[in-house]
Design an enzyme around this catalytic site. Structure first.
Site, PDB file in Angstrom:
ATOM      1  N   LYS A  10      37.881  43.680  44.296  1.00 48.53           N
ATOM      2  CA  LYS A  10      36.882  42.739  44.233  1.00 48.53           C
ATOM      3  C   LYS A  10      35.985  43.456  42.636  1.00 48.53           C
ATOM      4  O   LYS A  10      36.410  43.853  42.029  1.00 48.53           O
ATOM      5  CB  LYS A  10      36.028  42.649  45.448  1.00 48.53           C
ATOM      6  CG  LYS A  10      36.865  41.853  46.352  1.00 48.53           C
ATOM      7  CD  LYS A  10      36.122  41.527  47.392  1.00 48.53           C
ATOM      8  CE  LYS A  10      37.136  41.051  48.449  1.00 48.53           C
ATOM      9  NZ  LYS A  10      36.911  40.418  49.768  1.00 48.53           N
ATOM     10  N   HIS A  85      41.244  32.925  44.782  1.00 49.62           N
ATOM     11  CA  HIS A  85      40.604  33.784  45.842  1.00 49.62           C
ATOM     12  C   HIS A  85      39.508  32.914  46.333  1.00 49.62           C
ATOM     13  O   HIS A  85      38.935  32.144  45.592  1.00 49.62           O
ATOM     14  CB  HIS A  85      40.157  35.083  45.346  1.00 49.62           C
ATOM     15  CG  HIS A  85      39.741  35.912  46.624  1.00 49.62           C
ATOM     16  ND1 HIS A  85      38.636  35.784  47.097  1.00 49.62           N
ATOM     17  CD2 HIS A  85      40.450  36.809  47.221  1.00 49.62           C
ATOM     18  CE1 HIS A  85      38.516  36.617  48.281  1.00 49.62           C
ATOM     19  NE2 HIS A  85      39.715  37.301  48.121  1.00 49.62           N
TER      20      HIS A  85
HETATM   21  P1  PGA Z   1      38.808  42.126  53.147  1.00 50.27           P
HETATM   22  O1  PGA Z   1      39.042  41.199  51.865  1.00 50.27           O
HETATM   23  O2  PGA Z   1      39.785  43.065  53.423  1.00 50.27           O
HETATM   24  O3  PGA Z   1      37.670  42.861  52.666  1.00 50.27           O
HETATM   25  O4  PGA Z   1      38.663  41.434  54.100  1.00 50.27           O
HETATM   26  C1  PGA Z   1      40.430  40.603  51.682  1.00 50.27           C
HETATM   27  C2  PGA Z   1      40.337  39.900  50.531  1.00 50.27           C
HETATM   28  O5  PGA Z   1      39.226  39.238  50.157  1.00 50.27           O
HETATM   29  O6  PGA Z   1      41.317  39.629  49.661  1.00 50.27           O
END
Ligand code: PGA
Length: 234
Positions: A10, A85
């Site tokens: 992210k 996403h």
């Molecule tokens: P997370 O995120 O593992 O922090 O839940 C997954 C994603 O958004 O790809």
């Protein structure tokens, strides 16, 4: 097929020093396809492991301030690109149509799109309808060089991961939606699970719910934990 384990950093970490440390800490594996998807500005720091981007624009070049094209990602050595996403659908108004345009542009330029689908908390009762629409619209016109990532939105970043029985049920729904809409065209594509994956639950999604890999957000920022997730996925 080898399990595909994708690290979605992210908009992290804050700087290139931290990003380099993360890259160094993340281990590749012979038994899994490990892919790091950092912010685009850090793509050139990933050299030891396969890499992907978190988004792209569908045009090749031109007056599109702020965008990154599939050609640029290819040039930086990307093999994959995450498309649609839920955070982008929510904060940047992405629609099934734009997701499809991006996925097509990825394929046309030699990148494998990882198309994300999943229902919100409010949509839980009609998850099948949501997945049906996102799969049918998102994969329209694509060839089979594509990955699907099922990420229940209520499970992303919450620590409230989807239980393995529910995950199995959702996987079966996705397989039947693929078949109903496209026949056998996508019968061999990898289907990933994402949403609060940690080392303690990673193995269940692969070995018990039948997923072909994982899309990992928060835990991918802790290399030791991410490396364990890869081990559990094998
Ligand atoms: P997370 O995120 O593992 O922090 O839940 C997954 C994603 O958004 O790809």
């Amino acid at each position: 097929m080898k399990p595909l384990v994708v690290a979605n950093w992210k908009m992290n970490p804050a700087g290139s020093k931290e990003a380099s440390d993360l890259v160094r800490g993340t281990r590749d594996s012979e038994k899994a396809e490990v892919v790091i998807c950092p912010p685009s500005c850090f793509l050139s720091l990933v050299g030891n492991i396969k890499k992907g981007a978190q988004d792209l624009f569908w045009e090749k070049e031109g007056a599109f301030t702020g965008e990154v094209s599939p050609l640029m990602l290819k040039d930086l050595g990307c093999e994959y690109v995450i498309v649609g996403h839920s955070e982008r659908r929510k904060h940047f108004s992405e629609t099934d149509e734009t997701v499809n345009k991006k996925a097509r542009a990825a394929q046309e330029n030699g990148l494998t799109p990882i198309v994300c689908i999943g229902e919100t908390e409010e949509e839980k009762g009609k998850a099948k309808e949501v997945l049906e629409r996102e799969v049918a619209e998102g994969l329209k016109g694509l060839n089979s060089n594509v990955v699907l990532a099922y990420e229940p939105i209520w499970a992303i970043g919450t620590g409230n991961a989807c239980g393995k029985e529910d995950a199995l049920e959702m996987r079966n729904i996705i397989v039947s939606v693929l078949k109903d809409n496209f026949g056998d065209k996508f019968s061999e594509i990898p289907i990933l699970y994402g949403g609060s994956v940690k080392s303690h639950n990673a193995g269940e999604y692969i070995k018990e719910a039948g997923f072909n890999g994982l899309l990992v957000g928060g835990a991918s920022l802790r290399p030791e934990e991410f490396n364990k997730i890869v081990e559990e996925a094998i």
